[in-house]
Scaffold this motif. Sequence first.
Motif, mmCIF file in Angstrom:
data_model
loop_
_atom_site.group_PDB
_atom_site.id
_atom_site.type_symbol
_atom_site.label_atom_id
_atom_site.label_comp_id
_atom_site.label_asym_id
_atom_site.label_seq_id
_atom_site.Cartn_x
_atom_site.Cartn_y
_atom_site.Cartn_z
ATOM 1 N N ILE A 1 21.193 29.458 6.376
ATOM 2 C CA ILE A 1 21.397 27.992 7.038
ATOM 3 C C ILE A 1 22.262 28.308 8.166
ATOM 4 C CG2 ILE A 1 22.004 25.681 6.463
ATOM 5 C CD1 ILE A 1 21.636 26.669 3.515
ATOM 6 N N LEU A 2 22.020 27.156 9.411
ATOM 7 C CA LEU A 2 23.113 27.239 10.628
ATOM 8 C C LEU A 2 23.609 25.960 10.607
ATOM 9 C CD1 LEU A 2 24.242 28.601 13.063
ATOM 10 C CD2 LEU A 2 22.082 27.514 14.156
ATOM 11 N N GLU A 3 24.802 25.635 10.518
ATOM 12 C CA GLU A 3 25.313 24.417 10.804
ATOM 13 C C GLU A 3 25.835 24.386 12.241
ATOM 14 O OE1 GLU A 3 28.610 22.593 8.702
ATOM 15 O OE2 GLU A 3 28.110 20.447 9.568
ATOM 16 N N VAL A 4 25.433 23.337 13.202
ATOM 17 C CA VAL A 4 25.993 23.304 14.379
ATOM 18 C C VAL A 4 26.740 22.142 14.726
ATOM 19 C CG1 VAL A 4 24.842 23.352 16.746
ATOM 20 C CG2 VAL A 4 23.489 24.190 14.919
ATOM 21 N N GLY A 5 28.177 22.527 15.079
ATOM 22 C CA GLY A 5 28.803 21.220 15.075
ATOM 23 C C GLY A 5 29.363 20.678 14.065
ATOM 24 N N PRO A 6 30.067 21.724 13.203
ATOM 25 C CA PRO A 6 30.452 21.163 11.974
ATOM 26 C C PRO A 6 31.869 20.074 11.998
ATOM 27 C CG PRO A 6 31.311 23.251 12.225
ATOM 28 C CD PRO A 6 30.223 22.958 13.373
ATOM 29 N N GLY A 7 32.712 20.200 13.081
ATOM 30 C CA GLY A 7 33.708 19.219 13.186
ATOM 31 C C GLY A 7 34.632 19.733 12.372
ATOM 32 N N THR A 8 35.143 18.559 11.759
ATOM 33 C CA THR A 8 36.229 18.884 10.498
ATOM 34 C C THR A 8 35.565 19.128 9.134
ATOM 35 O OG1 THR A 8 36.382 16.544 10.340
ATOM 36 C CG2 THR A 8 38.253 17.505 11.623
ATOM 37 N N GLY A 9 34.059 19.117 9.243
ATOM 38 C CA GLY A 9 33.564 19.645 7.801
ATOM 39 C C GLY A 9 32.904 18.384 7.106
ATOM 40 N N ALA A 10 32.778 17.382 7.467
ATOM 41 C CA ALA A 10 32.299 16.148 6.728
ATOM 42 C C ALA A 10 31.155 16.571 5.983
ATOM 43 C CB ALA A 10 32.262 14.996 7.472
ATOM 44 N N ALA B 1 14.195 33.817 15.271
ATOM 45 C CA ALA B 1 13.729 33.704 14.163
ATOM 46 C C ALA B 1 14.824 33.957 12.862
ATOM 47 C CB ALA B 1 12.228 34.343 13.735
ATOM 48 N N VAL B 2 16.112 33.604 13.185
ATOM 49 C CA VAL B 2 17.059 33.882 12.142
ATOM 50 C C VAL B 2 17.316 32.897 11.090
ATOM 51 C CG1 VAL B 2 19.497 34.672 12.028
ATOM 52 C CG2 VAL B 2 18.277 35.220 14.273
ATOM 53 N N TYR B 3 16.926 31.765 11.347
ATOM 54 C CA TYR B 3 17.491 30.658 10.348
ATOM 55 C C TYR B 3 16.364 30.164 9.413
ATOM 56 C CZ TYR B 3 22.006 31.676 12.266
ATOM 57 O OH TYR B 3 23.045 32.334 12.714
ATOM 58 N N ASP B 4 16.367 29.682 8.266
ATOM 59 C CA ASP B 4 15.403 29.152 7.529
ATOM 60 C C ASP B 4 15.678 27.804 7.789
ATOM 61 O OD1 ASP B 4 14.434 31.261 5.878
ATOM 62 O OD2 ASP B 4 16.371 31.527 5.740
ATOM 63 N N CYS B 5 16.694 27.124 8.127
ATOM 64 C CA CYS B 5 16.992 25.722 8.195
ATOM 65 C C CYS B 5 18.321 25.566 9.158
ATOM 66 C CB CYS B 5 17.553 25.239 6.954
ATOM 67 S SG CYS B 5 18.200 23.570 6.930
ATOM 68 N N ILE B 6 18.132 24.469 10.151
ATOM 69 C CA ILE B 6 19.375 24.139 10.936
ATOM 70 C C ILE B 6 19.842 22.799 10.466
ATOM 71 C CG2 ILE B 6 20.442 23.732 13.365
ATOM 72 C CD1 ILE B 6 18.623 26.155 14.163
ATOM 73 N N ILE B 7 20.970 22.591 10.212
ATOM 74 C CA ILE B 7 21.557 21.084 10.093
ATOM 75 C C ILE B 7 22.409 20.953 11.412
ATOM 76 C CG2 ILE B 7 23.131 19.819 8.861
ATOM 77 C CD1 ILE B 7 21.057 20.542 6.941
ATOM 78 N N SER B 8 22.222 19.955 12.244
ATOM 79 C CA SER B 8 23.041 19.755 13.362
ATOM 80 C C SER B 8 23.737 18.523 13.654
ATOM 81 C CB SER B 8 22.000 19.944 14.595
ATOM 82 O OG SER B 8 22.750 19.502 15.804
ATOM 83 N N GLY B 9 24.994 18.668 13.811
ATOM 84 C CA GLY B 9 25.747 17.452 14.293
ATOM 85 C C GLY B 9 25.905 17.253 15.580
ATOM 86 N N LEU B 10 25.099 17.792 16.674
ATOM 87 C CA LEU B 10 25.386 17.821 18.100
ATOM 88 C C LEU B 10 25.118 16.432 18.271
ATOM 89 C CD1 LEU B 10 23.744 20.939 19.545
ATOM 90 C CD2 LEU B 10 26.285 20.336 18.992
ATOM 91 N N PRO B 11 26.068 16.074 19.442
ATOM 92 C CA PRO B 11 25.614 14.514 20.010
ATOM 93 C C PRO B 11 24.768 14.514 21.087
ATOM 94 C CG PRO B 11 28.044 15.427 20.750
ATOM 95 C CD PRO B 11 27.283 16.384 19.727
ATOM 96 N N MET B 12 23.467 14.906 20.755
ATOM 97 C CA MET B 12 22.719 15.028 21.964
ATOM 98 C C MET B 12 22.484 13.773 23.094
ATOM 99 S SD MET B 12 20.702 17.817 21.405
ATOM 100 C CE MET B 12 19.514 18.226 20.399
ATOM 101 N N ASN B 13 22.880 12.560 22.503
ATOM 102 C CA ASN B 13 22.917 11.523 23.445
ATOM 103 C C ASN B 13 24.100 11.217 24.472
ATOM 104 O OD1 ASN B 13 20.350 10.399 22.291
ATOM 105 N ND2 ASN B 13 21.573 9.426 20.628
ATOM 106 N N ALA C 1 10.753 26.309 9.510
ATOM 107 C CA ALA C 1 11.886 26.055 9.285
ATOM 108 C C ALA C 1 12.197 24.723 9.631
ATOM 109 C CB ALA C 1 12.955 27.052 9.899
ATOM 110 N N PRO C 2 12.928 23.804 8.838
ATOM 111 C CA PRO C 2 13.280 22.342 8.902
ATOM 112 C C PRO C 2 14.665 22.367 9.936
ATOM 113 C CG PRO C 2 13.759 22.650 6.739
ATOM 114 C CD PRO C 2 13.265 24.064 7.244
ATOM 115 N N LEU C 3 14.801 21.422 11.036
ATOM 116 C CA LEU C 3 15.866 21.135 11.642
ATOM 117 C C LEU C 3 16.298 19.625 11.285
ATOM 118 C CD1 LEU C 3 17.832 20.737 14.171
ATOM 119 C CD2 LEU C 3 16.054 20.121 15.278
#
Length: 229
Positions: free
Chosen positions: A60-69, A128-140, A162-164
């Motif tokens: 699993i990849l988490e992008v932009g975890p910040g303080t970890g919420a 093709a490394v990750y089975d899932c990405i959870i992203s907190g990136l502020p795309m907007n 893989a789900p994003l």
Amino acid sequence: MNSPLSKNKKASWAPLKETRSFIKEVVGRFSTTGAILPSSKYLARAICATLRVERAPWNILEVGPGTGAITREIAKVLRLGDTLTAIEINESFAEHLRHEIQTKKEYAKTKDQIQVLVGKLEDLGGNAVYDCIISGLPMNNFEGEIVKHIFSVFRSLMKPGAPLSYYEYFAIRNLKYPFVPQTEKKRLREVSEIVDEEIKKYQVRARKVWMNVPPAVVRTLVLNPILSK
Ligand SMILES: C[S@@+](CC[C@H](N)C(=O)[O-])C[C@H]1O[C@@H](n2cnc3c(N)ncnc32)[C@H](O)[C@@H]1O
């Protein structure tokens, strides 16, 4: 004495110390932080629904975890054999998170499965490394070109099927639009075109989360669908 309600309320939002660290970093870095507060527990739970499925161990990849919420919630649902890599551009956030992982009871069972990298998602190589990405990136908050590039990086990092899962503040692009100058309107239009196209083609689930400041929508996209023969 606290009533049970006030107790629950207190536990539902980010701890005060974490909120203070977050706000300190927001000042002067709003374009990359893109939020005024860490995500609520409700948003974190909603985004982690992606991990609560019948499955083999995942990278699993988490992008932009910040303080970890959200990291805290991911740690709760990590399974034996899962790995979690969190990549954070802001060194202070990454340091804070590393410290939390080593010292907080929430991470006691899973800390050996988690690594925190300091850097930009865009510089994280791999195919093709990750089975899932959870992203907190502020795309907007980004320029259209960057949003396009980020989607292409997601695409190459993810295995087929893989789900994003990511969130954006509810209707924020439309709400902001009438009040911003022309250059910002142009940027918002470009971002909307890119994001809406990805959503139209690849979204598999969307869920509104009202209990967040501001309210958000959690979207799940499968960017590399497995095509049936
Ligand atoms: C909206 S905050 C989300 C923080 C946390 N996930 C939460 O939900 O409370 C966005 C985070 O993404 C990080 N970030 C922004 N651009 C990044 C990039 N290109 N690569 C990695 N992290 C990035 C910011 O430093 C910030 O911590």
